[in-house]
Design a protein around this motif. Structure first.
Motif, PDB file in Angstrom:
ATOM      1  N   SER A   5       6.019 -17.402  65.438  1.00 33.63           N
ATOM      2  CA  SER A   5       7.353 -17.500  66.044  1.00 33.63           C
ATOM      3  C   SER A   5       7.312 -17.346  67.555  1.00 33.63           C
ATOM      4  O   SER A   5       8.322 -17.525  68.232  1.00 33.63           O
ATOM      5  N   ARG A   6       6.146 -16.992  68.086  1.00 32.74           N
ATOM      6  CA  ARG A   6       5.995 -16.788  69.525  1.00 32.74           C
ATOM      7  C   ARG A   6       4.772 -17.588  69.996  1.00 32.74           C
ATOM      8  O   ARG A   6       3.703 -17.038  70.174  1.00 32.74           O
TER       9      ARG A   6
ATOM     10  N   THR B  54       9.103 -17.471  72.587  1.00 32.10           N
ATOM     11  CA  THR B  54       9.323 -18.603  71.694  1.00 32.10           C
ATOM     12  C   THR B  54       9.298 -19.901  72.480  1.00 32.10           C
ATOM     13  O   THR B  54       8.654 -20.873  72.109  1.00 32.10           O
ATOM     14  N   LEU B  55      10.016 -19.910  73.571  1.00 29.50           N
ATOM     15  CA  LEU B  55      10.125 -21.102  74.397  1.00 29.50           C
ATOM     16  C   LEU B  55      10.291 -20.643  75.835  1.00 29.50           C
ATOM     17  O   LEU B  55      11.093 -19.762  76.112  1.00 29.50           O
TER      18      LEU B  55
ATOM     19  N   TYR C  47      10.336 -14.170  78.366  1.00 30.03           N
ATOM     20  CA  TYR C  47       9.501 -13.495  77.366  1.00 30.03           C
ATOM     21  C   TYR C  47      10.301 -12.337  76.764  1.00 30.03           C
ATOM     22  O   TYR C  47      10.883 -11.528  77.488  1.00 30.03           O
TER      23      TYR C  47
ATOM     24  N   THR D  86      -0.949 -21.168  75.269  1.00 31.55           N
ATOM     25  CA  THR D  86      -0.255 -21.454  74.017  1.00 31.55           C
ATOM     26  C   THR D  86      -1.243 -21.331  72.868  1.00 31.55           C
ATOM     27  O   THR D  86      -2.414 -21.690  72.984  1.00 31.55           O
TER      28      THR D  86
END
Length: 124
Positions: free
Chosen positions: A30-31, A100-101, A111, A52
């Motif tokens: 999810s992160r 997440t984004l 964050y 990432t």
């Protein structure tokens, strides 16, 4: 939820090396964006590097390019920060963060999960 636990900080002489680790637990998928920030007393938290999980896309702050290397081990859900050629100005508490984004990879506000931090002290 995701939890982050940093380790690997310590005291090192200028020119030396340290490797920080950030172990992630919980719903790490999810992160997808992981980052390292650092902070010294009286100053704002500063972006250091990001990566990432899936594609391994990497970003660095100009101040650490060529000296620091961020990497990840997806099997261990751990992100690393290899720090070489350390300088006294690298002295700070280093924090691991997850998002997440992100719209601006260097922005702390993007964050939402943070570790407790680990102290890095570089003596001259």
């Amino acid at each position: 939820q995701v939890q982050l636990l940093e380790s690997g900080g310590g005291l090192v002489q200028a020119g030396g090396s340290l490797r920080l680790s950030c172990a992630a637990s919980g719903r790490t998928f999810s992160r997808p964006v992981m980052a390292w920030f650092r902070q010294t007393p009286g100053k704002e938290r500063e972006f250091v590097a990001a990566i990432t999980w899936r594609a391994g896309i990497i970003y660095y702050a100009d101040s650490v390019k060529g000296r620091f290397t961020i990497s990840r081990d997806s099997g261990k859900s751990t992100v690393y920060l290899q720090m070489n050629s350390l300088r006294p100005e690298d002295t700070a508490v280093y924090y691991c963060a997850a998002a997440t984004l992100v719209r601006v990879v260097t922005a702390t506000s993007d964050y939402d999960i943070w570790g407790q931090g680990t102290q890095v002290t570089v003596s001259s």
